[in-house]
Design an enzyme around this catalytic site. Structure first.
Site, short mmCIF file in Angstrom:
data_model
loop_
_atom_site.label_atom_id
_atom_site.label_comp_id
_atom_site.label_asym_id
_atom_site.label_seq_id
_atom_site.Cartn_x
_atom_site.Cartn_y
_atom_site.Cartn_z
N HIS A 61 0.77 -1.03 -0.03
CA HIS A 61 0.01 0.00 -0.16
C HIS A 61 0.77 1.13 0.17
O HIS A 61 2.00 1.20 0.56
CB HIS A 61 -0.95 0.10 1.24
CG HIS A 61 -0.15 -0.08 2.63
ND1 HIS A 61 0.51 0.93 3.23
CD2 HIS A 61 0.14 -0.97 3.30
CE1 HIS A 61 1.30 0.77 4.42
NE2 HIS A 61 0.93 -0.62 4.39
N ASP A 62 0.23 2.17 -0.85
CA ASP A 62 0.77 3.61 -0.76
C ASP A 62 2.21 3.71 -1.19
O ASP A 62 2.87 4.79 -1.11
CB ASP A 62 0.86 4.12 0.76
CG ASP A 62 -0.34 4.11 1.34
OD1 ASP A 62 -1.58 4.58 1.06
OD2 ASP A 62 -0.60 3.30 2.36
N GLY B 286 5.06 -0.88 2.83
CA GLY B 286 4.21 -0.09 2.65
C GLY B 286 4.98 1.39 2.48
O GLY B 286 6.05 1.62 3.13
#
Length: 279
Positions: free
Chosen positions: A189-190, A207
């Protein structure tokens, strides 16, 4: 007849198919002279092939010249671009947009029934059993929050790889253009990944990692969350990266340490000896 046509088209690459389409269209319009717009409109009405065992929601938007193999699923909020190919048992869910000329191979899952969206550009290949644009593995994510994934053009995501959406509505996971993501890689994520990178098999990126351009990782590399990998760097196989990697450098080890300039990588990308200050 439709099945025979689909089989004839299948061996062509998506790029040659699109080029052939535009080239033939130009020749047709030039020969007709008058009524150009009408002729072009008729030519653009390319038939789709959708296998009867597949489930395509009536609200899904399907482009022209799309091929959908057996046992596929296309959700209600999905947009599939022109000349895309969905191989058997591949699935597209949620608010997902697939650009022109993409290929989704057998067993791959793209998108999820989550708030937010997944947007994939043109001419991407999603490998066998890859999982793209699903819920992140972050305990801070709250059910119901919007989450986003944006992928550019001309990426090759190989078998069993996974790329997750963002962990919060104010952020997004971004993959640029022309990246090769080999088998069993994970991008969490991200993350922000630039262009022209090569992630060798089983590279695991945690992440919030930022990856610039023209970076090459060896196999089984692990990158700790929030690290930054600079352009034209090389990470040796089996390394554990727990700190930022400067541009142009080669790092390796557990924990990864600087081993010098990435001389071979710089040479391959056209840097001269003077530019890398070899004396």
């Amino acid at each position: 007849m439709a099945l025979r046509a689909a089989r004839a088209i299948a061996p062509l690459t998506r790029l040659s198919l699109i080029r052939s389409h535009h080239s033939t269209q130009r020749r047709l319009i030039g020969a007709l002279g008058e009524g150009v717009e009408e002729a072009a409109s008729m030519f653009d009405s390319k038939p789709n092939f959708i296998h009867p065992t597949s489930l395509v929601h009536p609200n899904a938007v399907i482009g022209q010249g799309v091929s959908v193999g057996p046992f596929c699923t296309i959700g209600s909020a999905t947009k599939v671009g022109d000349f895309c190919q969905l191989h058997p048992a591949s699935h597209i869910f949620g608010n997902t947009e697939l650009g022109d000329g993409c290929i989704v191979l057998t067993g791959a899952i793209v998108g999820a029934e989550l708030p937010g969206r997944t947007v994939i550009g043109c001419n991407n290949i999603i490998g066998h059993h890859a999982v793209i644009g699903v819920k992140c593995q972050d305990m801070k994510y709250k059910d119901g929050d919007d989450c986003f994934l944006y992928i550019g053009n001309n990426n090759d995501v190989r078998e069993y790889s996974s790329i997750h959406r963002s962990s919060k509505s104010s952020d997004k996971t971004v993959i640029g253009d022309n990246n090769l993501i080999m088998g069993s890689c994970h991008i969490a994520h991200d993350c922000k990944v630039g262009n022209n990178n090569i992630f060798a098999n089983s590279t695991l990126v945690a992440g919030h990692v930022e990856v610039e351009d023209h970076i090459h990782t060896g196999g089984a590399v692990v990158v700790h969350q929030f690290c930054h990998l600079g352009s034209h760097s090389f990470v040796g196989g089996g390394s554990v990266v727990a700190q930022d990697v400067p541009r142009y450098m080669l790092v390796a080890g557990n924990r990864a340490e600087l081993r010098g300039l990435n001389l071979e990588g710089l040479r391959r990308h056209g840097f001269t000896g003077l530019e890398v200050q070899i004396s």
